[in-house]
Enzyme design. Structure first.
Site, short mmCIF file in Angstrom:
data_model
loop_
_atom_site.label_atom_id
_atom_site.label_comp_id
_atom_site.label_asym_id
_atom_site.label_seq_id
_atom_site.Cartn_x
_atom_site.Cartn_y
_atom_site.Cartn_z
N GLY A 90 0.81 -1.22 0.00
CA GLY A 90 0.00 0.00 0.00
C GLY A 90 0.84 1.27 0.00
CG HIS A 150 9.95 -0.82 -0.77
ND1 HIS A 150 8.69 -0.57 -0.28
CD2 HIS A 150 9.87 -0.67 -2.12
CE1 HIS A 150 7.88 -0.28 -1.29
NE2 HIS A 150 8.57 -0.33 -2.41
P1 A3P Z 1 -3.33 -5.19 -5.41
O1 A3P Z 1 -2.28 -5.78 -6.30
O2 A3P Z 1 -3.81 -6.16 -4.38
O3 A3P Z 1 -4.45 -4.57 -6.15
P2 A3P Z 1 2.41 -0.78 -3.40
O4 A3P Z 1 1.90 0.58 -3.63
O5 A3P Z 1 3.07 -0.97 -2.08
O6 A3P Z 1 3.22 -1.26 -4.56
O7 A3P Z 1 1.13 -1.73 -3.31
C1 A3P Z 1 0.37 -2.02 -4.45
C2 A3P Z 1 -1.00 -2.47 -4.01
O8 A3P Z 1 -1.73 -1.35 -3.50
C3 A3P Z 1 -1.80 -3.03 -5.17
O9 A3P Z 1 -2.66 -4.01 -4.58
C4 A3P Z 1 -2.55 -1.80 -5.62
O10 A3P Z 1 -3.70 -2.08 -6.39
C5 A3P Z 1 -2.91 -1.16 -4.28
N1 A3P Z 1 -3.17 0.27 -4.38
C6 A3P Z 1 -2.57 1.18 -5.17
N2 A3P Z 1 -3.10 2.39 -4.97
C7 A3P Z 1 -4.06 2.26 -4.05
C8 A3P Z 1 -4.98 3.18 -3.44
N3 A3P Z 1 -5.00 4.45 -3.77
N4 A3P Z 1 -5.83 2.70 -2.51
C9 A3P Z 1 -5.82 1.39 -2.17
N5 A3P Z 1 -4.99 0.47 -2.72
C10 A3P Z 1 -4.11 0.90 -3.64
#
Ligand code: A3P
Length: 340
Positions: A90, A150
């Site tokens: 997230g 990270h």
């Molecule tokens: P999913 O693959 O389960 O959909 P990160 O940003 O750490 O790379 O995490 C990516 C995950 O966060 C993905 O999950 C993505 O779809 C979700 N994500 C990205 N933007 C988001 C938002 N604004 N609100 C909630 N989830 C989000």
């Protein structure tokens, strides 16, 4: 709680302001640690990309120079805010929220940079900049800076200890992190490369062999630090943020030293910020739908937005696989007070 000084009008990272999209004229990738890195344990990653194990965690080889450089050279300022996470937990959402909340007086929401920039362009990933030989970009940023990474806490500790900086960390159900990772790699994989079977991805994930892995020590280190220093380390959970976004946005604002005023709340500013940073809104923006990427982030921006749901693991894992991961998580977090 001390209030963060207002960000200057142009609180965007320098290259975004200059329209250089993360590139200096002649970026020179850092080579200083190549000899050290060549001696580290290695493993083929999920992509045609080598992982190296450094001080207990696995990193993509190309990013490790940046991680080591941050660990050895970076010093946090008292006003710095770090947005930290295990990948796929997230990060993009939290970067957007933190940035939108902190800059709300400088950037009216109707014209906010998040309409035209990906959240990772607004909150830069510092180890990537170091890896690309662009550490000067970070030094040149006005205070207070917002930076992402990270990196595990154990590798960041020396850079931040005693500085007074703040950290926000987001964690997510380990099963959903794995599913998100697997899809992300699938989108990133070259056409000529076969899809990694989910069972193999699970096996490597359990062994900690993935970017910044193992996940359990990553999460636990930040959890423990948040217990030791709650005024400086805010530990958030993706699922709780999804369930109660308003209270989390307020909590985040308070923690960052810029709480919403009653007037702002009455005007519906919290909800407006949540809408701006929502999955649906961000995913549909031109910048996040195109093939765009910048020199700092290798991934196309569209790969960062998939489903944005809690519990998608049920569509990918057998009950046996889920049980295995849950048991590992329970065992690793046992006695810590952390439940996910
Ligand atoms: P999913 O693959 O389960 O959909 P990160 O940003 O750490 O790379 O995490 C990516 C995950 O966060 C993905 O999950 C993505 O779809 C979700 N994500 C990205 N933007 C988001 C938002 N604004 N609100 C909630 N989830 C989000």
């Amino acid at each position: 709680m001390a209030t963060l000084p207002s960000l200057p009008t142009s609180s965007l990272p320098i290259e975004s302001q200059n329209g250089k999209k993360g590139e200096e004229q002649n970026p020179t990738p850092l080579q200083e640690y190549d000899d050290l890195i060549s001696t580290l344990p290695q493993h083929e990653g999920w992509l045609p990309l080598r992982l190296r194990k450094y001080q207990g965690s696995w990193f993509p080889e190309h990013n490790l120079p940046g991680v080591i450089a941050v660990q050895k050279r970076f010093k946090a300022r008292p006003t710095d805010l770090f947005v930290l996470s295990f990948p796929k937990s997230g990060t993009t959402w939290l970067k957007a929220l933190a940035f939108a909340i902190i800059t709300r007086t400088q950037h009216p929401l109707a014209h906010h940079p998040l309409h035209s920039l990906n959240p990772h362009q607004c909150v830069l990933t510092m180890d990537r900049l170091f890896a690309l030989g662009q550490a000067s970009t970070i030094e040149a940023m006005p205070s207070p800076r917002i930076l992402g990474s990270h990196m595990p806490f154990s590798l960041l500790r020396d850079s931040i200890e005693g500085s007074g900086c703040r950290i926000v960390y987001v964690c997510r159900d380990v099963k959903d992190v794995l599913v998100s990772w697997w899809h992300f790699h699938d989108k990133m994989r070259p056409a000529e490369m076969d899809r990694v079977p989910f069972a193999k991805a699970l096996e490597m994930f359990c062994q900690g062999i993935c970017h910044s892995g193992p996940i359990w020590s990553h999460v636990l280190e930040y959890w423990e630090e948040s217990q030791r220093r709650p005024e400086k380390v805010l530990f958030l959970k993706y699922e709780e943020m999804m369930e109660e976004p308003t209270s989390h946005a307020k909590r985040l604002a308070e923690f960052m030293g810029c709480p919403f005023s009653l007037e702002e709340e009455k005007e519906g500013l919290v909800e407006e910020i949540l809408k701006l940073c929502s999955f649906e809104n961000l995913r549909n923006l031109e910048v996040n739908r195109s093939d765009k990427r910048d020199a700092v982030h290798l991934a196309k921006f569209e790969t960062l937005f998939r489903k944005g749901k809690v519990g998608d693991w049920t569509n990918h894992m057998s009950p046996e696989m889920a049980r295995k991961l849950d048991e590992m998580t329970q065992q690793k977090f046992k006695g810590s007070g952390l439940t996910v």
